[in-house]
Design a protein around this motif. Structure first.
Motif, PDB file in Angstrom:
ATOM      1  N   LEU A 350       0.806  -1.216   0.000  1.00 52.53           N
ATOM      2  CA  LEU A 350       0.000   0.000   0.000  1.00 52.53           C
ATOM      3  C   LEU A 350       0.837   1.264   0.000  1.00 52.53           C
ATOM      4  CD1 LEU A 350      -2.719  -1.101   2.575  1.00 52.53           C
ATOM      5  CD2 LEU A 350      -2.807  -1.237   0.095  1.00 52.53           C
ATOM      6  N   GLN A 351       2.152   1.153   0.242  1.00 52.36           N
ATOM      7  CA  GLN A 351       2.984   2.345   0.350  1.00 52.36           C
ATOM      8  C   GLN A 351       3.285   2.939  -1.027  1.00 52.36           C
ATOM      9  OE1 GLN A 351       3.646  -0.456   1.996  1.00 52.36           O
ATOM     10  NE2 GLN A 351       3.258   0.159   4.097  1.00 52.36           N
ATOM     11  N   THR A 352       3.549   4.230  -1.019  1.00 57.79           N
ATOM     12  CA  THR A 352       3.988   4.911  -2.233  1.00 57.79           C
ATOM     13  C   THR A 352       5.479   5.195  -2.126  1.00 57.79           C
ATOM     14  OG1 THR A 352       3.471   7.090  -1.314  1.00 57.79           O
ATOM     15  CG2 THR A 352       1.735   5.978  -2.558  1.00 57.79           C
ATOM     16  N   GLU A 353       6.108   5.433  -3.270  1.00 55.06           N
ATOM     17  CA  GLU A 353       7.541   5.716  -3.285  1.00 55.06           C
ATOM     18  C   GLU A 353       7.856   6.606  -4.482  1.00 55.06           C
ATOM     19  OE1 GLU A 353       9.643   2.063  -5.484  1.00 55.06           O
ATOM     20  OE2 GLU A 353       8.501   1.456  -3.685  1.00 55.06           O
ATOM     21  N   PRO A 354       8.889   7.435  -4.378  1.00 50.71           N
ATOM     22  CA  PRO A 354       9.277   8.270  -5.523  1.00 50.71           C
ATOM     23  C   PRO A 354       9.808   7.389  -6.653  1.00 50.71           C
ATOM     24  CG  PRO A 354      10.240   9.082  -3.464  1.00 50.71           C
ATOM     25  CD  PRO A 354       9.707   7.717  -3.185  1.00 50.71           C
ATOM     26  N   CYS A 355       9.424   7.698  -7.875  1.00 56.52           N
ATOM     27  CA  CYS A 355       9.922   6.958  -9.023  1.00 56.52           C
ATOM     28  C   CYS A 355       9.746   7.794 -10.281  1.00 56.52           C
ATOM     29  CB  CYS A 355       9.215   5.600  -9.167  1.00 56.52           C
ATOM     30  SG  CYS A 355       7.432   5.729  -9.379  1.00 56.52           S
ATOM     31  N   GLU A 386      13.807  15.033 -20.017  1.00 60.27           N
ATOM     32  CA  GLU A 386      13.834  15.035 -18.554  1.00 60.27           C
ATOM     33  C   GLU A 386      12.906  13.979 -17.986  1.00 60.27           C
ATOM     34  OE1 GLU A 386      13.107  18.825 -16.895  1.00 60.27           O
ATOM     35  OE2 GLU A 386      14.797  19.800 -17.903  1.00 60.27           O
ATOM     36  N   SER A 387      13.312  13.441 -16.856  1.00 58.51           N
ATOM     37  CA  SER A 387      12.503  12.445 -16.176  1.00 58.51           C
ATOM     38  C   SER A 387      11.238  13.104 -15.608  1.00 58.51           C
ATOM     39  CB  SER A 387      13.311  11.801 -15.046  1.00 58.51           C
ATOM     40  OG  SER A 387      12.538  10.846 -14.359  1.00 58.51           O
ATOM     41  N   ILE A 388      10.196  12.295 -15.423  1.00 56.56           N
ATOM     42  CA  ILE A 388       8.930  12.783 -14.860  1.00 56.56           C
ATOM     43  C   ILE A 388       8.790  12.186 -13.465  1.00 56.56           C
ATOM     44  CG2 ILE A 388       6.426  12.902 -15.144  1.00 56.56           C
ATOM     45  CD1 ILE A 388       6.863  12.461 -18.146  1.00 56.56           C
ATOM     46  N   PRO A 389       9.107  12.949 -12.407  1.00 56.17           N
ATOM     47  CA  PRO A 389       9.101  12.376 -11.049  1.00 56.17           C
ATOM     48  C   PRO A 389       7.685  12.333 -10.457  1.00 56.17           C
ATOM     49  CG  PRO A 389       9.794  14.671 -10.963  1.00 56.17           C
ATOM     50  CD  PRO A 389       9.566  14.355 -12.414  1.00 56.17           C
ATOM     51  N   VAL A 390       7.318  11.201  -9.936  1.00 54.66           N
ATOM     52  CA  VAL A 390       6.036  11.035  -9.249  1.00 54.66           C
ATOM     53  C   VAL A 390       6.270  10.225  -7.981  1.00 54.66           C
ATOM     54  CG1 VAL A 390       4.576  11.211 -11.310  1.00 54.66           C
ATOM     55  CG2 VAL A 390       5.510   8.980 -10.631  1.00 54.66           C
ATOM     56  N   LYS A 391       5.322  10.306  -7.063  1.00 53.63           N
ATOM     57  CA  LYS A 391       5.367   9.478  -5.856  1.00 53.63           C
ATOM     58  C   LYS A 391       4.102   8.640  -5.840  1.00 53.63           C
ATOM     59  CE  LYS A 391       6.217   9.544  -0.880  1.00 53.63           C
ATOM     60  NZ  LYS A 391       6.411  10.364   0.332  1.00 53.63           N
ATOM     61  N   VAL A 392       4.259   7.351  -6.188  1.00 52.21           N
ATOM     62  CA  VAL A 392       3.105   6.487  -6.406  1.00 52.21           C
ATOM     63  C   VAL A 392       3.389   5.092  -5.871  1.00 52.21           C
ATOM     64  CG1 VAL A 392       2.390   7.749  -8.480  1.00 52.21           C
ATOM     65  CG2 VAL A 392       3.979   5.824  -8.697  1.00 52.21           C
ATOM     66  N   ASN A 393       2.358   4.266  -5.899  1.00 47.46           N
ATOM     67  CA  ASN A 393       2.538   2.830  -5.730  1.00 47.46           C
ATOM     68  C   ASN A 393       2.872   2.289  -7.118  1.00 47.46           C
ATOM     69  OD1 ASN A 393       1.696  -0.030  -5.913  1.00 47.46           O
ATOM     70  ND2 ASN A 393       1.123   0.268  -3.771  1.00 47.46           N
ATOM     71  N   LEU A 494      -7.338   7.993 -24.053  1.00 48.82           N
ATOM     72  CA  LEU A 494      -7.490   7.952 -22.599  1.00 48.82           C
ATOM     73  C   LEU A 494      -6.315   8.672 -21.957  1.00 48.82           C
ATOM     74  CD1 LEU A 494      -8.791   4.889 -23.533  1.00 48.82           C
ATOM     75  CD2 LEU A 494      -9.501   5.191 -21.152  1.00 48.82           C
ATOM     76  N   THR A 495      -6.625   9.539 -20.997  1.00 43.69           N
ATOM     77  CA  THR A 495      -5.610  10.384 -20.360  1.00 43.69           C
ATOM     78  C   THR A 495      -5.733  10.277 -18.850  1.00 43.69           C
ATOM     79  OG1 THR A 495      -5.783  11.932 -22.209  1.00 43.69           O
ATOM     80  CG2 THR A 495      -4.684  12.727 -20.212  1.00 43.69           C
ATOM     81  N   PHE A 496      -4.586  10.207 -18.179  1.00 44.97           N
ATOM     82  CA  PHE A 496      -4.618  10.323 -16.718  1.00 44.97           C
ATOM     83  C   PHE A 496      -3.494  11.239 -16.264  1.00 44.97           C
ATOM     84  CE2 PHE A 496      -1.829   6.610 -17.195  1.00 44.97           C
ATOM     85  CZ  PHE A 496      -0.839   6.830 -16.241  1.00 44.97           C
ATOM     86  N   THR A 497      -3.718  11.863 -15.118  1.00 46.76           N
ATOM     87  CA  THR A 497      -2.736  12.780 -14.533  1.00 46.76           C
ATOM     88  C   THR A 497      -2.343  12.280 -13.150  1.00 46.76           C
ATOM     89  OG1 THR A 497      -4.413  14.191 -13.485  1.00 46.76           O
ATOM     90  CG2 THR A 497      -3.762  14.746 -15.747  1.00 46.76           C
ATOM     91  N   LEU A 498      -1.181  12.716 -12.720  1.00 47.10           N
ATOM     92  CA  LEU A 498      -0.681  12.440 -11.376  1.00 47.10           C
ATOM     93  C   LEU A 498       0.054  13.678 -10.879  1.00 47.10           C
ATOM     94  CD1 LEU A 498       0.832   8.878 -11.949  1.00 47.10           C
ATOM     95  CD2 LEU A 498      -1.213   9.388 -10.602  1.00 47.10           C
ATOM     96  N   PRO A 499       0.075  13.911  -9.568  1.00 44.91           N
ATOM     97  CA  PRO A 499       0.859  15.043  -9.056  1.00 44.91           C
ATOM     98  C   PRO A 499       2.350  14.819  -9.298  1.00 44.91           C
ATOM     99  CG  PRO A 499      -0.723  14.249  -7.410  1.00 44.91           C
ATOM    100  CD  PRO A 499      -0.682  13.236  -8.500  1.00 44.91           C
ATOM    101  N   VAL A 500       3.036  15.875  -9.695  1.00 49.21           N
ATOM    102  CA  VAL A 500       4.491  15.808  -9.833  1.00 49.21           C
ATOM    103  C   VAL A 500       5.118  15.823  -8.443  1.00 49.21           C
ATOM    104  CG1 VAL A 500       6.547  16.996 -10.694  1.00 49.21           C
ATOM    105  CG2 VAL A 500       4.483  16.887 -12.104  1.00 49.21           C
ATOM    106  N   HIS A 501       6.080  14.962  -8.232  1.00 49.34           N
ATOM    107  CA  HIS A 501       6.742  14.884  -6.919  1.00 49.34           C
ATOM    108  C   HIS A 501       8.039  15.668  -6.951  1.00 49.34           C
ATOM    109  CE1 HIS A 501       8.241  13.402  -3.135  1.00 49.34           C
ATOM    110  NE2 HIS A 501       9.311  12.893  -3.722  1.00 49.34           N
ATOM    111  N   ARG A 502       8.163  16.616  -6.042  1.00 49.19           N
ATOM    112  CA  ARG A 502       9.396  17.384  -5.898  1.00 49.19           C
ATOM    113  C   ARG A 502       9.947  17.150  -4.501  1.00 49.19           C
ATOM    114  NH1 ARG A 502      10.630  18.491 -11.094  1.00 49.19           N
ATOM    115  NH2 ARG A 502       8.996  19.684 -12.145  1.00 49.19           N
ATOM    116  N   PRO A 503      11.203  16.765  -4.364  1.00 50.76           N
ATOM    117  CA  PRO A 503      11.798  16.639  -3.021  1.00 50.76           C
ATOM    118  C   PRO A 503      11.729  17.957  -2.279  1.00 50.76           C
ATOM    119  CG  PRO A 503      13.195  15.587  -4.670  1.00 50.76           C
ATOM    120  CD  PRO A 503      12.126  16.335  -5.427  1.00 50.76           C
TER     121      PRO A 503
END
Length: 507
Positions: A350-355, A386-393, A494-503
């Motif tokens: 269930l945990q999320t992690e930066p990737c 550039e990489s697209i950083p997200v914090k997800v499962n 079909l489109t989906f979005t996710l929040p961008v993860h910034r340290p």
């Protein structure tokens, strides 16, 4: 001399301040008009009468004791102070209060004293109003279900409510903690925390300090506070006092039930996602079997070569090693296919992690690659340098991608489309990570587009119709959105979005 006495008598009678001469037993020997006015009684009616008749009943004994103390003073230059509530003029009359300053009369005659009276009714009313306001404020605090602590600029507690005191009593807190006032609030919180005390205390200190300094209008922190027999979570909200006062109000609300419901929802969501993943594996199974057959056939071939070379005489060592290397490569290829499938099928954490989002897309493309090749569909990926950083499962996001890609491939195959292509575009747009999957299939009819995300709705001959519904739930649980459209040139989009993860350091 007589004129001086007359002047003093005139001063006594007409002075704006009240004067009296009192016997030790409380009888009035002399009184001026200003003093009589304070008692709201004519001067003549007071002379020779006990002053206690005009004092509030609860102060009569205190007045007698006060006069005895005054007349017993040895140092006759000393003035004793006393406060009296006067007898109310009526049931609705405002309270009247006077301050007395008395000293024994400095002569050979004993048993009486001189007294100066000062009207302190306004001060008494102000003090009473202040106390009433404090009592009302405390009553309001006590009526709140949240645990409340009011703190000063130094972080020390100046007031707590009944919920705070009750929590301390029920959880074995000390009497000092129950009373609260005077304690260092941050130290109190640190002592109460069970896990991550230092990190949470530091965050609380920074947040509260920012509110007290006027740098933030509010600070909110969720934290665990488990007891010996149950797990609990609380929400702390810190807001400034306002109205020109320096300090803050800290409220603690028990959110344990909400957190437990969220945890249960996550478990149910993962169970549904796992079921949907197993359904996707059914779609991929035939293609995966075909994909595995190639490295397994190669393994068999190179195995025979290794055996033949090993029995040859003389031994051709370079050819034997080359065949063994080829054998290992084919085994590794087969293991890689099985590992990817096994990882995809397992119950996700269930945990999320930066990737990096593009890596998750490539992983999903690897899983559906056999199906795409079997259906003669080409999949392409477009994303910037550039990489697209997200914090997800990661597993759940891969599941969403696998579902979208499988749907696109099968739609193209069902429609027997001449152009057989699926294109994935990944980008950061308007501060969000966005993934768009377009295909060259037949697209959505208006009727189907309206219910494409409904559970148990599907255009396939097989399948439960859960894939897109579960995918939307997963994306929304990650703070994103998933929607479907008809492509401008046909096909589905079909489109989906996710929040961008910034340290923390890059925000």
């Amino acid at each position: 001399m007589q004129s001086v006495q007359q002047a003093l008598s005139l001063l006594f009678d007409q002075a704006p301040m009240g004067y009296m001469a009192l016997k030790e037993d409380g009888r009035v020997l002399e009184i001026n008009d200003a003093a009589a006015t304070l008692f709201a009684v004519a001067r003549e009616r007071l002379l020779g009468q006990p002053l206690t008749k005009h004092v509030a009943p609860w102060h009569q004994d205190r007045l007698r004791s006060y006069l005895r103390d005054v007349c017993a003073i040895i140092d006759r230059s000393e003035w004793l102070r006393h406060v009296l509530d006067l007898r109310p003029e009526g049931p609705d009359a405002p309270p009247r209060r006077v301050r007395l300053y008395s000293r024994p009369y400095p002569s050979a005659v004993h048993g009486w004293c001189l007294t100066v009276l000062v009207d302190s009714s306004a001060e008494a009313r102000a003090e009473s109003a202040r106390r009433e306001s404090e009592l009302l404020q405390q009553a309001v605090l006590d009526a709140l279900s949240a645990m409340i602590a009011v703190i000063d600029p130094a972080g020390r507690i100046t007031a707590v409510n009944e919920a705070w005191r009750r929590f301390a009593r029920e959880n074995g807190g000390s009497l000092e903690l129950e009373a609260g006032v005077g304690l260092d609030y941050l130290q109190t919180c640190r002592d109460a925390l069970v896990t991550d005390a230092d990190e949470l205390a530091d965050r609380a200190r920074e947040g509260i300090g920012a509110v007290l300094a006027g740098e933030r209008s509010e600070f909110v922190l969720e934290y665990p506070c488990h007891s010996a027999n149950r797990q609990r979570w609380f929400l702390m909200t810190v807001t400034p006092l306002g109205s020109g006062r320096v300090g803050a109000v800290v409220a603690h609300v028990d959110i344990s039930e909400r957190v437990r419901m969220e945890q249960e929802a996550r478990v149910h969501r993962e169970e549904a996602a796992h079921a949907a993943r197993l359904s996707s594996v059914t779609v991929l199974a035939a293609s995966l079997v075909h994909e595995l057959s190639q490295p397994l056939a190669a393994v068999n071939l190179f195995g025979e070569s290794v055996a033949t070379l090993a029995r040859s005489d003389p031994l051709d060592r370079p050819r034997l090693l080359a065949a063994a290397d080829e054998l290992r490569e084919q085994v590794a290829r087969a293991v890689g296919i099985l590992d990817g499938l096994r990882r995809f099928m397992r119950r996700g954490e269930l945990q999320t992690e930066p990737c990096a989002l593009e890596e998750r897309i490539e992983q999903a493309m690897g899983l559906v690659g056999p199906l795409a090749r079997r259906k003669r569909v080409r999949i392409s990926l477009e994303h910037g340098d550039e990489s697209i950083p997200v914090k997800v499962n990661p597993l759940q996001i891969e599941q969403v991608l696998v579902n979208l890609l499988c749907n696109a491939i099968e739609a193209i195959d069902r429609g027997d489309c001449k152009t057989r292509r699926v294109h994935i575009r990944a980008e950061i747009l308007d501060g969000e990570a966005r993934v768009t999957v377009t295909d060259t299939g037949p697209g959505f009819s208006p009727e189907w587009l309206a219910r494409v995300f409904d559970v148990f709705e599907t255009e396939k001959e097989s399948g439960m119709g859960m894939g897109l519904a579960v995918s939307r739930t997963i994306v929304e649980a990650h703070g994103g959105r998933l929607w479907a459209e008809s492509g401008p040139e046909g096909g589905a989009l079909l489109t989906f979005t996710l929040p961008v993860h910034r340290p923390e350091g890059e925000r």
